[in-house]
Each structure stands twice: as structure tokens, then as C-alpha cells.
Design an enzyme around this catalytic site. Structure first.
Site, PDB file in Angstrom:
ATOM      1  N   HIS A 251       0.833  -1.206   0.000  1.00  9.95           N
ATOM      2  CA  HIS A 251       0.000   0.000   0.000  1.00  9.95           C
ATOM      3  C   HIS A 251       0.870   1.260   0.000  1.00  9.95           C
ATOM      4  O   HIS A 251       0.542   2.251  -0.646  1.00  9.95           O
ATOM      5  CB  HIS A 251      -0.917   0.019   1.233  1.00  9.95           C
ATOM      6  CG  HIS A 251      -2.109  -0.869   1.114  1.00  9.95           C
ATOM      7  ND1 HIS A 251      -2.028  -2.238   1.193  1.00  9.95           N
ATOM      8  CD2 HIS A 251      -3.424  -0.578   0.902  1.00  9.95           C
ATOM      9  CE1 HIS A 251      -3.240  -2.763   1.055  1.00  9.95           C
ATOM     10  NE2 HIS A 251      -4.110  -1.773   0.873  1.00  9.95           N
ATOM     11  N   ASP A 273      -6.240  -2.673   7.610  1.00  7.74           N
ATOM     12  CA  ASP A 273      -7.073  -2.539   6.402  1.00  7.74           C
ATOM     13  C   ASP A 273      -7.236  -3.921   5.753  1.00  7.74           C
ATOM     14  O   ASP A 273      -7.312  -4.048   4.534  1.00  7.74           O
ATOM     15  CB  ASP A 273      -6.454  -1.540   5.418  1.00  7.74           C
ATOM     16  CG  ASP A 273      -7.457  -0.976   4.414  1.00  7.74           C
ATOM     17  OD1 ASP A 273      -8.649  -0.906   4.759  1.00  7.74           O
ATOM     18  OD2 ASP A 273      -7.054  -0.619   3.300  1.00  7.74           O
TER      19      ASP A 273
END
Length: 371
Positions: A251, A273
């Protein structure tokens, strides 16, 4: 409940590492820390061996775990599976998260979350609604047809249906008028700026209005550029705003996390997440070895645990271990305003603890003082 003295070679209190001590726990709460050879009468000794005892972790943004995605399977069993997944990474408290969806789906999710908690389900801090009041330009993996501008009546409906369980919302400040932002803030919802294409000025304006946090630094937000500082620049520049980051090297590059940590200090904290592989429902996630994507290849979630965030922070970003532990415990607790309960070993705090070895492997999780 019994009174227990947990003895470990090293104890990380949330502020410092102490040696030769024991943590006194009674009725699920920390009573204090004492010398290992001065444990008061009435406490059962539990020698945990020569390892590090630290506060357990909190994850403010997770979508599912152990093969269950909450949005695809809105059941208490799905939340139970997510809790079990959290425990595998030393996390005892989590906010189940729902990505941009219909308001009906959000309301159903809030109801199931309440049912889970009322039925004795463990670990659920509340629900984090990521959307739908975001910017379609920065939708990421979110479904565009559900993205909308906020309406006061709709917000009031979410607040009413989500009473005591709706805790956090990610929104794009440039998409929301001041009345709606104020309504959410005044109702005790923790707002987080994200999925936003805000200019620096728009972002700063949202932070000055009282938005205290931002969602997954760098991901789905306007970048920092020389002539356009964007959302990232506004986060760096505002000394009160805290921001989550997904520390998996996918990410966000680990160098970007290291640089951000130097700038932000205690304002940067970890989330996973994390999602689960699912082939049905609005959000289909495909596992790609070290991440999840949509079928078209769009990055859609991580395969992290909170402990892996800590390990990556130390090993890949050069963050000192005490600080990496705080980024997974004390700092997220501070976002919630619950730093007296979670994230440190101090009198009155909940006795949720993790035992780690020298390689930062998880040896044991203690929940409410019970092994």
C-alpha cells in the site's frame, strides 16, 4: 475473577521498558506494576518466561478475517471470525469496517454489530463506515454508484440506527458541507479524512473544523507536490491530526513510512485494512500472495495482522520497538480518546496484553487478565 501477577523479563508499559517486574491484575484490570520479588499476598504468580510483555493491539480499520468478509456475510459469526483473526496478530480490540455501500447495508451492518456485542461478542470497539461521502476521483476500490454527497436526514438516520455502535467515519472534507461535518462531530463520531482529492486549503479547513484524523496515509488521497501540497501536505503540516498507515510495503513504500514517521512522530499509527477472499457480494476480493485486489487488479486490502505491522515497522522502516508498539496500541487508543483503557500498562487499564519473543513472534495473548 482471580488476582494474578504476570512476571516477564521485560514489561513495556506504553512509555518505557522495565525489567524484573510483575504486572498486577485483578478483575480484568491492571492494578499496578511491582518488583517481581515484592508481589503482595493474594496474587497468584504467573511466570511468563524471559520475554516481552506489552499492551495488546487495537485495529481501527479491518473488514474481515479467517475467510469471512463482513460486508458479504453480515452475521455475528463473521464478526467472531474477524475477532479470532485479530487475536492471531496480538490484537484484542477492533473496529469492523464497511466500505462505501447502500445506506440500507450500512444500517444492517450496524444492527448485526450491536447484536454481536449484546450477545457477549468480544473485542468489538464499534463500526467504522468508510464512505459513502467520499470523492469519486479517489474512490480506490470503492463502488462509484454508492458514492454520494451527504444529506442531513440520512446522517441523522445513521446516527439513530447506529447509537452506541457507530464510532468512526471516513469522508472527503471537500465533498461535505460544514453542517453535516458538525452534526457528525457533535454526535461523537470520530471523523477521518480520506478517499479525498482535497486541495491543501480544503484539507486544512476540514481539520480546523475539528476533523481529528485521516485514513491510510498516501492511499486514495491527493499527494504532496511542490505547488500543490494536497491532503498529504495538510496532514504533515497540522500538528493535531493523527493518521493511519497500512505498513505492508505494498500500500505504501516502507521509505515513505519512514519519512512520514520523522515528520509526524506520535501522530502516525498502524491499521491493517485487512480483508478476506470472497467471490460474491458487492466487493469481490482476490488474494494475490501478499495483498488483495479486485478482479480487475485494483488494490483492495491487505493481508496484514497488527503484529506484522509492528514487525515491518521495526525491520523495514527502522522504527524503534517501543514506538512501533505504541503505533499499534497507545496511538490508536488515543484516536478513540480511550488511552486510559487501552494501549498502556497502568492502574485502571484493561488487562489485555501480548507476550512476544526476541524475534517479535506472538507467544501468548492475555484478554481481561485471562490466558
Amino acid at each position: 475473577m482471580s488476582a494474578t501477577a504476570f512476571i516477564a523479563r521485560e514489561i513495556f508499559t506504553g512509555s518505557e521498558i522495565q525489567t524484573g517486574k510483575a504486572v498486577l491484575v485483578k478483575d480484568g484490570k491492571v492494578q499496578g506494576i511491582t518488583e517481581a520479588d515484592a508481589i503482595p499476598a493474594g496474587y497468584r504468580k504467573a511466570d511468563l518466561g524471559g520475554y516481552l510483555l506489552a499492551p495488546a493491539f487495537l485495529d481501527l480499520q479491518i473488514y474481515g478475517g479467517n475467510g469471512k468478509l463482513f460486508s458479504a456475510e453480515m452475521t455475528t459469526e463473521s464478526l467472531e471470525a474477524t475477532y479470532e483473526y485479530c487475536l492471531q496478530g496480538g490484537c484484542t480490540q477492533f473496529q469492523i469496517t464497511l466500505a462505501t455501500n447502500s445506506i440500507e447495508k450500512f444500517i444492517r451492518g450496524l444492527e448485526v454489530a450491536r447484536e454481536y456485542r449484546n450477545g457477549g461478542g468480544k473485542g468489538l470497539l464499534g463500526v467504522h463506515l468508510e464512505g459513502p461521502y467520499i470523492n469519486p476521483v479517489k474512490k480506490g476500490a470503492h463502488i462509484e454508484k454508492f458514492i454520494k454527497k451527504p444529506e442531513e436526514s440520512e446522517i441523522r438516520q445513521l446516527l439513530q440506527k447506529g447509537k452506541d455502535i457507530f464510532r468512526m467515519m471516513t469522508l472527503a472534507p471537500e465533498q461535505c458541507d460544514r453542517t453535516c461535518v458538525e452534526l457528525l462531530l457533535n454526535s461523537g463520531i470520530i471523523l477521518s479524512a480520506g478517499h479525498s482529492n482535497a486541495t491543501y486549503e480544503q484539507a486544512i479547513d476540514g481539520f480546523y473544523q475539528g476533523i481529528p484524523a485521516a485514513t491510510h496515509l498516501f492511499n486514495a488521497m491527493s499527494p504532496l507536490q511542490g505547488r500543490q501540497p494536497g491532503m498529504v501536505g495538510a496532514i504533515y503540516d497540522n500538528n493535531d491530526v493523527r493518521c493511519s498507515v497500512v505498513c505492508d510495503g505494498v500500500h505504501v513504500d516502507f521509505a515513505s513510512i519512514r519519512i512520514s514517521k520523522k515528520i509526524m512522530g506520535d501522530r502516525l499509527f498502524f491499521i491493517t485494512d485487512a480483508v478476506a477472499e470472497v467471490a460474491y457480494g458487492e466487493y469481490v476480493h482476490v488474494f494475490k500472495g501478499d495483498r488483495y485486489t479486485l478482479p480487475d487488479g485494483t488494490l483492495s486490502g491487505s493481508s496484514l495482522t497488527m503484529l506484522q505491522c509492528v514487525r515491518n515497522g521495526v525491520e523495514k522502516c527502522g522504527i524503534p520497538l517501543p514506538e512501533a508498539l505504541r503505533m499499534a496500541s497507545l496511538y490508536p487508543a488515543t484516536v478513540l480518546g480511550q488511552q486510559a483503557q487501552w494501549g498502556s500498562i497502568q492502574p485502571g487499564a484493561r488487562a489485555d496484553l501480548v507476550l512476544l519473543d526476541e524475534e517479535l513472534n506472538l507467544l501468548q495473548v492475555i484478554v481481561d487478565g485471562e490466558r
